[in-house]
Design a protein around this motif. Structure first.
Motif, short mmCIF file in Angstrom:
data_model
loop_
_atom_site.label_atom_id
_atom_site.label_comp_id
_atom_site.label_asym_id
_atom_site.label_seq_id
_atom_site.Cartn_x
_atom_site.Cartn_y
_atom_site.Cartn_z
N ALA A 133 0.86 -1.19 0.00
CA ALA A 133 0.00 0.00 0.00
C ALA A 133 0.90 1.23 0.00
O ALA A 133 2.02 1.17 0.49
CB ALA A 133 -0.90 0.01 1.23
N SER A 134 0.39 2.29 -0.51
CA SER A 134 -0.84 2.45 -1.23
C SER A 134 -0.64 2.01 -2.69
O SER A 134 0.10 2.63 -3.44
CB SER A 134 -1.26 3.92 -1.18
N THR A 135 -1.29 0.88 -2.99
CA THR A 135 -1.40 0.42 -4.36
C THR A 135 -2.89 0.55 -4.69
O THR A 135 -3.71 -0.15 -4.11
CB THR A 135 -0.91 -1.02 -4.48
N CYS A 136 -3.20 1.50 -5.56
CA CYS A 136 -4.61 1.83 -5.75
C CYS A 136 -4.96 1.93 -7.23
O CYS A 136 -4.08 2.13 -8.07
CB CYS A 136 -4.95 3.13 -5.02
N ASP A 174 -8.30 -3.61 -0.57
CA ASP A 174 -9.75 -3.78 -0.49
C ASP A 174 -10.31 -4.48 -1.74
O ASP A 174 -11.30 -5.21 -1.67
CB ASP A 174 -10.44 -2.42 -0.31
N TRP A 175 -9.68 -4.21 -2.87
CA TRP A 175 -10.16 -4.81 -4.13
C TRP A 175 -10.08 -6.33 -4.08
O TRP A 175 -10.99 -7.03 -4.53
CB TRP A 175 -9.32 -4.27 -5.30
N THR A 213 -15.67 -3.44 0.48
CA THR A 213 -15.44 -3.02 1.87
C THR A 213 -14.27 -2.06 1.85
O THR A 213 -13.53 -1.97 0.86
CB THR A 213 -15.09 -4.21 2.78
N ARG A 214 -14.12 -1.34 2.94
CA ARG A 214 -12.97 -0.44 3.09
C ARG A 214 -12.41 -0.65 4.49
O ARG A 214 -13.15 -0.56 5.47
CB ARG A 214 -13.40 1.02 2.90
N ALA A 247 -15.53 -9.54 6.54
CA ALA A 247 -16.01 -8.80 5.37
C ALA A 247 -17.21 -9.49 4.76
O ALA A 247 -18.09 -8.87 4.17
CB ALA A 247 -14.89 -8.67 4.33
N GLY A 248 -17.25 -10.80 4.88
CA GLY A 248 -18.33 -11.59 4.29
C GLY A 248 -17.90 -13.03 4.21
O GLY A 248 -16.91 -13.44 4.84
#
Lengths: 562, 562
Positions: free
Chosen positions: B103-106, B195-196, B206-207, B255-256
């Motif tokens: 991060a930060s890899t966005c 998050d991706w 989610t974040r 997250a799920g």
């Protein structure tokens, strides 16, 4: 200027010039009438530079650099006859011999000229050997010399840009006195190798105006006073009077006739003219053709020496020296220099370049330096984002500080070895521009820039110098500038010409304006040079003496580990 | 902690942690009860770091670094099943999965999570790709963000040491807006890869609190205001509200459940717990055992990330950030970092070491870096006479300036490649000491120093860090700190532990005080560090912005040459 067609033509008169370099000596046979080079030969010194360890003594401290004088006479015996053979002439056609030497390379000898290191029982004493020009261990002694000179306001100090170098006669002699006083006492004379080799050829001691002035603090007819020397160290009071003093001979004068022993050594006729000793850099000026004030000759090899005649006397900050008749009798000779140039490139080539480049150079049959030259200059100026300071060997001009060191700024994870190599090439060009600018600002304008020495073979490097200095570069017309310059002096000593300028006009050679600056590249270099100047002053003029401290730490921990 | 004897014991529950690094992803199968590592596998990214050229586009500008998101899902599909096989367990024993990322890899994605670079017609658009953490081309945008934040006295700016990094979400998004506005408009969301990848596993966006806080300027419950963003660029006003805003989840939360598609991809049971996303550095803290304020974990790899929990809020100059619950919910998480560490050593090993060393390493069957480690540390501290600045990849803390570059001072003609290598090792240790000292001076004392990451394999490097910082170094007890940390989060998300500290106490591992400082070496390092600090401040705090100017010249002439 190939005279191969004339080889052996009887009747032509020849002279021999011998250039004693750092690792070898070269003899050159030159026709007196026009300077044509008839034959040449090189002899390597078996001991090279003694800077790691000395047989019988062990590891030398950092910054030491000695030589073995037997290598000098050995090279004379090997190279001169070989050059005569190469020329295909009869030795009887040779009318004179002259030599030039690295300087200040100086040594302690007995009254008969015997080097102390050749005396029984002294071969394991480091101080008994010649200290090569790049022996940099006498810096503390140079510091004392300089501090005292300024304190006493000695008028000679500004003839040397305000600083006497650790490379010169007084600093090296003071180191000898400090560290091996017994040997100091046994030294009847303290002599430049430039003069010692003449002693071997003509059998009598002489002292030349060039080394006496530039390396021996001989100004306005005298050495530093006994009072000054006593204030350095009472035991040093008689140094100049006892170990240096001797009539000073002008350059081009006849030192004497070749002795029978030297004739046997060299294969030349006994009795022919032997010229007064010369220094490799200074003797190159007449080899580059007509002598003129403002014509700076940069002799670019392991180090660079900048020599130039001026019409009058000026005091240039950080110059190595200004000497009346120091280059050519009748003019003021100015000298400046860079301690490391080709040395830096060679160091990096050995220590900083990954194997893939060596492999590629081998495949393509070029030298690694040629390959790096090519790759380094493929990118536009400034594309590497780097600035280097060219002080890996210390700074001779204009800071005169052997304890400075190299620096590279601007490295990124994308920086390549050829880019660093180029930054090092450029750093030396910036160093030369700093010298030229300082001369100009001191009222000694450089009106013509001539390059000589081994590095002129690199066209990319030469173009960088033209672009960085914004000046056309003229190139000496001989690959053997110093040896040709010596030969010119031999011709004058033999009476073939009335003086050095006359001989230079007939025998010297120059190719004008071979490299011309490119305005667009020069504009970017102006930007980079401004960065160089700022770093130069920050690290070199006292704002941050980190280089001195790092060196002191290095020396301390290495000493403690021994 | 070898559980090979237990492999496949039915009844044991396991979790999977996946660590997405710069060049590869590693899956680790961990026993829930005690953190024992049962099996692991690595998958390299086929595209690696895209920093030279992009297919269909051509050469990328300097400082760009992209990745291909298909490499991330591909690595998941390869590494997870392989790790399960390596563990010899039944996939049905796995109760949860968690991941951590650089991060930060966005990246810009559609509303359904599809990366823009995977849309037809966009594969040749550099801005459509994830910008890797070490993409440093958004510095001008970071400069604008910072200048405006200070001008408007935005209260969040001091949570980031006074500077938002060019590596983070806002700078990279602003670069996208500036340079490819059409793509910016097509991006429904701007999301961290951390998050991706969770989106790919559980099917919903989610974040996480960590990247939102450290990389997304989310402080005290909100992003920078619409007014602030509009002042940067009116078109940017809705950036946070439109492309970032989403409820923020605490670390360790669920997250799920694993979607059927992701279950098919990984071979794990559908419906098992997927934890909220994590960052590789921060997730390593619980992997190093008991969680405590003042325990700094330095994760040393290509770069170094320093993460530490603190009991309260303080503003540390030049830190990357302080985030409430940024490492562990309930404590303030502090982060600092060094942009290049292992990257610098690797760069030098590739670009600065002559072939003779590679030959010797081959002969002896060791890696070149091992050989250099050995040779570099054979000499006493300070014997090389060098100081380097560790900014070849820019400076993250405490100067927060990606346009700085590396420097080496003290080079001599005797300097060797292993000596320069050592100076580079030391430079990164000085950089870490600078960070520790700055935390301490800001009221956030470092009471324990723990090292983790790939570089802990180098004992000589670790000893340098202990000597330079004068602190004992504890070493994380796992060779796979981030993946173990992720597994700890998976266990919490699956409900096996009540919270991360409880899971860390049971599953994390540390070896205390493995390297202890040597007082004599530390004394010399104090001297060298003083030199480092002086050069750090000279080049890094505005006295001489030569590094910025050299970079600007570089970029200008390269652009002109294209």
């Amino acid at each position: 200027m190939d005279v191969s067609a004339n080889k052996g033509v009887s009747g032509d008169a020849f002279v021999v010039g011998v250039d004693f370099g750092t690792l070898s000596a070269r003899a050159l046979v030159v026709r007196v009438s026009d300077g044509a080079e008839a034959g040449t030969a090189v002899s390597e010194y078996p001991h090279g530079v003694i800077d790691a360890s000395l047989a019988g003594y062990g590891e030398l401290p950092p910054d030491w650099a000695l030589q073995d004088p037997a290598d000098y006479t050995g090279a004379l015996a090997a190279a001169v006859p070989a050059a005569i053979r190469d020329a295909g002439i009869d030795p009887g056609q040779v009318i004179g011999i002259a030599t030039d030497f690295t300087a200040s390379t100086c040594m302690p000898v007995l009254a008969d000229g015997t080097p102390l290191c050749q005396r029984p029982g002294l071969s394991a004493r480091p101080h008994a050997y010649p200290k090569l020009w790049k022996h940099h261990a006498a810096q503390p002694h140079a510091d004392r010399i300089n501090a005292l000179a300024h304190e006493r306001q000695e008028k000679w100090i500004n003839r040397y840009g305000g600083k006497i170098s650790s490379e010169w006669q007084f600093a090296k002699a003071l180191q000898l006195l400090d560290e091996d006083f017994e040997l100091y006492q046994r030294a009847d004379r303290w002599i430049e190798a430039a003069d010692w080799i003449i002693w071997q050829l003509c059998g009598t001691e002489t002292r030349n105006a060039c080394t006496a002035g530039y390396k021996g603090i001989f100004q306005d007819g005298s050495y530093p006073s006994r009072e000054y020397l006593a204030a350095l160290d009472p035991r040093f009071a008689g140094f100049a009077a006892d170990k240096l003093a001797h009539p000073i001979s002008p350059l081009g004068a006849r030192a004497g006739g070749l002795t029978p022993a030297a004739a046997a050594l060299t294969g030349l006729p006994a009795g022919i003219a032997v010229a007064i000793g010369n220094v490799d850099a200074h003797v190159t000026v007449p080899a580059a053709g007509p002598v003129a004030a403002g014509k700076m000759v940069a002799i670019m090899g392991t180090s660079t020496c900048h020599v130039m005649n001026g019409a009058g006397l000026a005091e240039v900050p950080g110059m190595c020296g200004v000497v009346d008749g120091g280059i050519v009798a009748g003019l003021w000779g100015y000298e400046a220099g860079q301690s490391g140039v080709g040395d830096i490139f060679a160091w990096f080539t050995r220590n900083g370049v990954p194997g893939e480049f060596a492999d590629e150079a081998r495949r393509r049959g070029v030298s690694l330096q040629q390959l790096l030259d090519e790759k380094a200059t493929a990118e536009p100026v400034g594309a590497h984002g780097l600035i280097a300071l060219d002080w890996e060997g210390g700074n001779r001009s204009v800071l005169v500080d052997g304890r400075l060191s190299g620096a590279i700024v601007g490295l990124t994870l994308a920086t390549t070895a050829p880019e660093i190599y180029r930054a090092l090439l450029e750093s030396t060009a910036f160093g030369t521009r700093m010298i030229i600018d300082t001369f100009g600002a001191s009222g000694v304008p450089v009106t013509e820039l001539v390059v000589a020495g081994g590095l002129i073979k690199s066209a990319p490097l030469m173009q960088i110098y033209a672009d960085v200095t914004r000046r056309p570069l003229s190139v000496i017309g001989s690959g053997q500038g110093p040896a040709l310059g010596s030969a010119i002096h031999a011709a004058v000593a033999a009476g073939a010409y009335p003086d050095v300028p006359a001989a230079a006009a007939a025998m010297g050679r120059i190719e004008p304006d071979v490299y011309r600056p490119d305005p667009a590249r020069a504009d970017v270099y102006d930007e980079l040079y401004a960065e160089y100047v700022q770093l130069h002053d920050y690290f070199g003029r006292g704002a941050n003496e980190v280089m001195h401290r790092l060196r002191a730490i290095r020396d301390r921990v290495r000493k403690a580990a021994r």
